[in-house]
Design a protein around this motif. Sequence first.
Motif, mmCIF file in Angstrom:
data_model
loop_
_atom_site.group_PDB
_atom_site.id
_atom_site.type_symbol
_atom_site.label_atom_id
_atom_site.label_comp_id
_atom_site.label_asym_id
_atom_site.label_seq_id
_atom_site.Cartn_x
_atom_site.Cartn_y
_atom_site.Cartn_z
ATOM 1 N N ALA A 168 0.833 -1.206 0.000
ATOM 2 C CA ALA A 168 0.000 0.000 0.000
ATOM 3 C C ALA A 168 0.864 1.251 0.000
ATOM 4 C CB ALA A 168 -0.925 0.000 1.208
ATOM 5 N N GLY A 169 2.041 1.160 0.644
ATOM 6 C CA GLY A 169 2.940 2.294 0.694
ATOM 7 C C GLY A 169 4.324 1.872 1.133
ATOM 8 N N LEU A 170 5.293 2.689 0.759
ATOM 9 C CA LEU A 170 6.692 2.398 1.070
ATOM 10 C C LEU A 170 7.422 3.705 1.318
ATOM 11 C CD1 LEU A 170 9.159 0.358 1.027
ATOM 12 C CD2 LEU A 170 9.399 1.014 -1.373
ATOM 13 N N ILE A 171 8.267 3.709 2.336
ATOM 14 C CA ILE A 171 9.136 4.847 2.597
ATOM 15 C C ILE A 171 10.527 4.303 2.900
ATOM 16 C CG2 ILE A 171 8.635 5.017 5.077
ATOM 17 C CD1 ILE A 171 8.671 8.116 4.670
ATOM 18 N N SER A 172 11.532 4.971 2.382
ATOM 19 C CA SER A 172 12.906 4.614 2.741
ATOM 20 C C SER A 172 13.639 5.891 3.122
ATOM 21 C CB SER A 172 13.614 3.881 1.598
ATOM 22 O OG SER A 172 13.744 4.693 0.461
ATOM 23 N N PHE A 173 14.717 5.708 3.855
ATOM 24 C CA PHE A 173 15.434 6.851 4.398
ATOM 25 C C PHE A 173 16.884 6.476 4.623
ATOM 26 C CE2 PHE A 173 13.284 4.359 7.575
ATOM 27 C CZ PHE A 173 14.231 4.144 8.563
ATOM 28 N N SER A 174 17.699 7.476 4.860
ATOM 29 C CA SER A 174 19.106 7.273 5.168
ATOM 30 C C SER A 174 19.417 7.965 6.493
ATOM 31 C CB SER A 174 19.993 7.854 4.064
ATOM 32 O OG SER A 174 21.343 7.893 4.486
ATOM 33 N N LYS A 175 19.804 7.170 7.481
ATOM 34 C CA LYS A 175 20.195 7.743 8.772
ATOM 35 C C LYS A 175 21.510 8.502 8.633
ATOM 36 C CE LYS A 175 17.877 4.136 11.378
ATOM 37 N NZ LYS A 175 18.071 2.914 12.160
ATOM 38 N N GLU A 233 18.110 11.800 5.536
ATOM 39 C CA GLU A 233 17.281 12.053 4.357
ATOM 40 C C GLU A 233 16.154 11.038 4.225
ATOM 41 O OE1 GLU A 233 17.829 12.787 -0.436
ATOM 42 O OE2 GLU A 233 19.394 11.716 0.632
ATOM 43 N N LEU A 234 14.989 11.527 3.918
ATOM 44 C CA LEU A 234 13.885 10.689 3.485
ATOM 45 C C LEU A 234 14.148 10.481 1.991
ATOM 46 C CD1 LEU A 234 10.159 11.494 4.236
ATOM 47 C CD2 LEU A 234 10.940 10.392 2.156
ATOM 48 N N THR A 235 14.452 9.250 1.584
ATOM 49 C CA THR A 235 14.937 9.020 0.221
ATOM 50 C C THR A 235 13.861 8.603 -0.769
ATOM 51 O OG1 THR A 235 15.566 6.751 0.833
ATOM 52 C CG2 THR A 235 17.277 8.451 0.962
ATOM 53 N N PHE A 236 12.742 8.063 -0.281
ATOM 54 C CA PHE A 236 11.730 7.563 -1.207
ATOM 55 C C PHE A 236 10.404 7.444 -0.477
ATOM 56 C CE2 PHE A 236 9.338 4.207 -3.312
ATOM 57 C CZ PHE A 236 9.383 4.634 -4.614
ATOM 58 N N LEU A 237 9.335 7.824 -1.149
ATOM 59 C CA LEU A 237 7.982 7.660 -0.615
ATOM 60 C C LEU A 237 7.035 7.424 -1.778
ATOM 61 C CD1 LEU A 237 5.822 7.827 1.650
ATOM 62 C CD2 LEU A 237 5.788 10.301 1.275
ATOM 63 N N ALA A 238 6.283 6.333 -1.694
ATOM 64 C CA ALA A 238 5.272 6.045 -2.714
ATOM 65 C C ALA A 238 4.072 5.393 -2.045
ATOM 66 C CB ALA A 238 5.830 5.118 -3.790
ATOM 67 N N VAL A 239 2.883 5.734 -2.536
ATOM 68 C CA VAL A 239 1.644 5.139 -2.052
ATOM 69 C C VAL A 239 0.861 4.616 -3.256
ATOM 70 C CG1 VAL A 239 -0.554 5.590 -0.873
ATOM 71 C CG2 VAL A 239 1.565 6.573 0.007
ATOM 72 N N HIS A 240 0.362 3.403 -3.125
ATOM 73 C CA HIS A 240 -0.457 2.762 -4.163
ATOM 74 C C HIS A 240 -1.676 3.643 -4.444
ATOM 75 C CE1 HIS A 240 -3.045 -0.204 -6.066
ATOM 76 N NE2 HIS A 240 -2.041 -1.076 -6.075
ATOM 77 N N PRO A 241 -2.030 3.832 -5.708
ATOM 78 C CA PRO A 241 -3.181 4.675 -6.038
ATOM 79 C C PRO A 241 -4.472 4.295 -5.300
ATOM 80 C CG PRO A 241 -1.962 4.162 -8.026
ATOM 81 C CD PRO A 241 -1.344 3.346 -6.918
ATOM 82 N N ASN A 242 -4.685 3.020 -5.021
ATOM 83 C CA ASN A 242 -5.900 2.586 -4.322
ATOM 84 C C ASN A 242 -5.927 2.983 -2.849
ATOM 85 O OD1 ASN A 242 -6.730 1.372 -6.690
ATOM 86 N ND2 ASN A 242 -6.199 -0.698 -6.050
ATOM 87 N N TYR A 243 -4.781 3.404 -2.304
ATOM 88 C CA TYR A 243 -4.694 3.716 -0.877
ATOM 89 C C TYR A 243 -4.382 5.193 -0.614
ATOM 90 C CZ TYR A 243 -4.664 -1.346 -0.572
ATOM 91 O OH TYR A 243 -4.984 -2.675 -0.693
ATOM 92 N N ARG A 244 -4.460 6.005 -1.635
ATOM 93 C CA ARG A 244 -4.181 7.432 -1.467
ATOM 94 C C ARG A 244 -5.348 8.146 -0.801
ATOM 95 N NH1 ARG A 244 -1.137 8.320 -7.271
ATOM 96 N NH2 ARG A 244 0.719 7.128 -6.663
#
Length: 144
Positions: free
Chosen positions: A55-62, A66-77
């Motif tokens: 449904a969603g994904l976030i990645s980051f670098s300690k 930095e918050l490096t990536f964020l995506a949410v599935h269109p059905n869960y927006r």
Amino acid sequence: MIRQLRQNDIPSVLKLMDLVKDDFAGYKEVEFLESLMQAIAHNEAIIDKRGEDCAGLISFSKLENELTFLAVHPNYRKQGLSKKLINECLAQFKKGEEIHVITFREGDTKGIAARKCYFSCGFEEAETVTVFGYPCQKMTKKVA
């Protein structure tokens, strides 16, 4: 269910990316997978898994704060999932640390929802940058 990303989640993440990859300037699956594997190895990726869907994904670098990536599935927006993922991400950092994210510049129609979300989470505009030849905006936030 929001939790740390695991290697067995990769197929559902790639299905998500097939739906949203056009929203990410310079997206290349091989490089994305490499960064995802690194994020898994460092516990720097969080997924919201709903059945077989990512449904969603976030990645980051300690290391880079930095918050490096964020995506949410269109059905869960439009259900607050981006905010939940961002808050889970911010909880991985120490209070007072300044975190940044690179997103779309003001006026870019691709970035309307993303910018609104980052502003609502307390991020503020910083300098403009160019990433993969695309004009972007750096935004920052101090972890509370």
